[in-house]
Write a protein that holds these residues in place. Structure first.
Motif, PDB file in Angstrom:
ATOM      1  N   ARG A 149      -9.459  -6.519  -6.356  1.00  0.00           N
ATOM      2  CA  ARG A 149      -8.505  -6.313  -5.270  1.00  0.00           C
ATOM      3  C   ARG A 149      -8.340  -7.557  -4.402  1.00  0.00           C
ATOM      4  O   ARG A 149      -9.295  -8.293  -4.163  1.00  0.00           O
ATOM      5  CB  ARG A 149      -8.951  -5.142  -4.399  1.00  0.00           C
ATOM      6  N   SER A 150      -7.125  -7.754  -3.918  1.00  0.00           N
ATOM      7  CA  SER A 150      -6.843  -8.840  -2.995  1.00  0.00           C
ATOM      8  C   SER A 150      -7.178  -8.379  -1.578  1.00  0.00           C
ATOM      9  O   SER A 150      -7.386  -7.192  -1.326  1.00  0.00           O
ATOM     10  CB  SER A 150      -5.367  -9.226  -3.077  1.00  0.00           C
ATOM     11  N   LEU A 152      -5.102  -8.491   0.943  1.00  0.00           N
ATOM     12  CA  LEU A 152      -3.880  -7.898   1.505  1.00  0.00           C
ATOM     13  C   LEU A 152      -3.741  -8.199   2.998  1.00  0.00           C
ATOM     14  O   LEU A 152      -3.036  -7.487   3.718  1.00  0.00           O
ATOM     15  CB  LEU A 152      -3.851  -6.379   1.272  1.00  0.00           C
ATOM     16  N   SER A 155      -0.196  -8.903   4.348  1.00  0.00           N
ATOM     17  CA  SER A 155       0.789  -7.846   4.107  1.00  0.00           C
ATOM     18  C   SER A 155       0.430  -6.591   4.894  1.00  0.00           C
ATOM     19  O   SER A 155       1.071  -6.273   5.890  1.00  0.00           O
ATOM     20  CB  SER A 155       0.910  -7.549   2.611  1.00  0.00           C
ATOM     21  N   SER A 156      -0.621  -5.896   4.501  1.00  0.00           N
ATOM     22  CA  SER A 156      -0.919  -4.607   5.131  1.00  0.00           C
ATOM     23  C   SER A 156      -2.164  -4.590   6.007  1.00  0.00           C
ATOM     24  O   SER A 156      -2.473  -3.573   6.627  1.00  0.00           O
ATOM     25  CB  SER A 156      -1.069  -3.534   4.040  1.00  0.00           C
ATOM     26  N   ALA A 182      -3.066 -13.159  -4.426  1.00  0.00           N
ATOM     27  CA  ALA A 182      -2.505 -11.963  -3.793  1.00  0.00           C
ATOM     28  C   ALA A 182      -1.025 -11.834  -4.152  1.00  0.00           C
ATOM     29  O   ALA A 182      -0.147 -12.172  -3.340  1.00  0.00           O
ATOM     30  CB  ALA A 182      -2.695 -12.021  -2.286  1.00  0.00           C
ATOM     31  N   GLN A 184       0.796  -9.442  -4.133  1.00  0.00           N
ATOM     32  CA  GLN A 184       1.493  -8.495  -3.257  1.00  0.00           C
ATOM     33  C   GLN A 184       2.206  -9.208  -2.109  1.00  0.00           C
ATOM     34  O   GLN A 184       3.077  -8.635  -1.455  1.00  0.00           O
ATOM     35  CB  GLN A 184       0.498  -7.474  -2.684  1.00  0.00           C
ATOM     36  N   TYR A 185       1.847 -10.455  -1.852  1.00  0.00           N
ATOM     37  CA  TYR A 185       2.463 -11.178  -0.731  1.00  0.00           C
ATOM     38  C   TYR A 185       3.927 -11.532  -0.992  1.00  0.00           C
ATOM     39  O   TYR A 185       4.733 -11.546  -0.056  1.00  0.00           O
ATOM     40  CB  TYR A 185       1.698 -12.478  -0.446  1.00  0.00           C
ATOM     41  N   ASN A 188       6.624  -9.182   0.223  1.00  0.00           N
ATOM     42  CA  ASN A 188       6.454  -8.737   1.607  1.00  0.00           C
ATOM     43  C   ASN A 188       7.227  -9.650   2.549  1.00  0.00           C
ATOM     44  O   ASN A 188       7.017 -10.861   2.579  1.00  0.00           O
ATOM     45  CB  ASN A 188       4.966  -8.732   1.972  1.00  0.00           C
TER      46      ASN A 188
END
Length: 368
Positions: A149-150, A152, A155-156, A182, A184-185, A188
């Motif tokens: 897992r990153s 985050l 982002s969150s 990451a 997910q960035y 975002n």
């Protein structure tokens, strides 16, 4: 009150007389001062002096009784700190470091510290960022968490502090480059501004792939991990509306519109700060993409062609660092369901405008 006062002082004398008999006269003098000078400040001074004396003599007594030389207990404390750093790794991270031959990252007595990242792999999701980050970490100058897992953070989890974020980074030495992965960035909208406020000169790495293939891979991952979040059983059910056109609001479609997302990043960072790599080329020729990354990061060229073997069955490269070929998880090289020609061409037509815009922005063409 006087009785209680004397009781506590006597208990201190008994303790110290057994642990440090040579200091008994000093203790007695302190107590006498405390009795005849009933000042609060003096009481506090006496208490702190007794506490300090007891601790120092206890430590000395322990060293003498077990013949421990000076400095060893301090080293033991440092070892505990190093062990804590080592415990930050998940079992998955440990296995990966072993697979990469990175014994230095698993050493208990590593002299390292947590540092802010010099670079971030910002995306894109389902474009090989996990394989890329794993392969890049072959280089001993790279310090990157290989946990699943990153953080985050940008982002969150931005409500947490930068100090917290720094502690999540892999413990590194002064001659290593700290990197966060990451993906997910990238989609975002707030991440670019937040990262820029931390370090406007940071280096960013972006892997991209055919938008249609990325969307399908994203769907398959969601179906495998969170099937209840999907509104349809098949990929076509979630990316097309009932009337037939592409659903522009589908997350799988939106995350594949690279130009729309990249435009936001270029508001805060120069294009020269972003290394953009073709994921399909990385799979075919990983060494070339990694060498380009080493140059971009300004680290030594360490990764060579002999560290990889190609899995013809999966069509994906595997590692050959320790002499025994090891491939990544079963999800790598996963076969995609074949789309109907009409659906494929609908998607291709939908992405054409965004792809052309992306080519102009990056000054590079791809085969999409």
């Amino acid at each position: 009150m006087i009785v209680l006062f004397l009781y506590f002082r006597v208990s201190w004398i008994k303790t110290i007389s057994t642990r440090a008999p040579g200091s008994l006269f000093f203790v007695a003098a302190l107590i006498l001062i405390c009795l005849f000078v009933p000042s609060f400040k003096m009481q506090t001074y006496v208490h702190s002096s007794l506490t300090s004396l007891l601790k120092s003599n206890l430590t000395s007594n322990i060293r003498q009784s077990i013949h421990v030389p000076d400095g060893t207990l301090d080293n033991t404390r440092a070892g505990k700190r190093a062990s804590k750093v080592n415990r930050d790794l998940t079992e998955r991270g440990r296995r990966k470091f072993k697979m990469l031959g990175r014994k230095d990252m698993l050493a208990i007595n590593r002299k390292c510290s947590h540092r802010m990242p010099n670079a971030i792999i910002i995306g894109v999701m389902k474009a090989g960022t996990e394989a890329f980050s794993t392969f890049l970490t072959i280089n001993p100058q790279v310090a990157m968490s290989l946990n699943v897992r990153s953080t985050l953070f940008f982002s969150s989890r931005y409500s947490k502090s930068l100090k917290w974020y720094k502690q999540q980074m892999t413990c590194s030495t002064s001659n290593q480059t700290t990197i966060e992965k990451a993906p997910q960035y990238f989609p975002n909208s707030l991440a670019p501004k937040r990262i820029h406020s931390m370090n406007k000169n940071i280096k960013l790495i972006l892997l991209v792939r055919n938008p249609i293939d990325r969307a399908v891979s994203h769907f398959l991952q969601m179906k495998n991990s969170h099937p209840k979040r999907l509104r349809g059983k098949n990929f076509e059910d979630v990316v097309f509306t009932r009337g037939g056109p592409v659903n522009p609001y589908s997350v799988f479609i939106r995350f594949s519109k690279y130009s729309s997302i990249l435009r936001n990043w270029l508001r805060y960072f120069k294009l020269s700060q972003i290394l953009i790599l073709d994921s399909d080329q990385f799979v075919k020729k990983p060494m070339q993409a990694l060498a380009k990354t080493e140059s971009f990061l300004g680290i030594q060229h360490y990764i060579t062609k002999d560290k990889f073997v190609f899995d013809k069955q999966k069509g994906f490269p595997c590692l050959n660092v320790t002499g025994i070929p090891k491939c990544l998880g079963s999800g790598k090289g996963r076969e995609h369901p074949k789309l109907r020609n009409t659906d494929y061409y609908k998607l291709k037509a939908h992405f054409r405008r965004y792809n052309e815009e992306f080519f102009r922005m990056t000054k590079k063409r791809y085969t999409w």
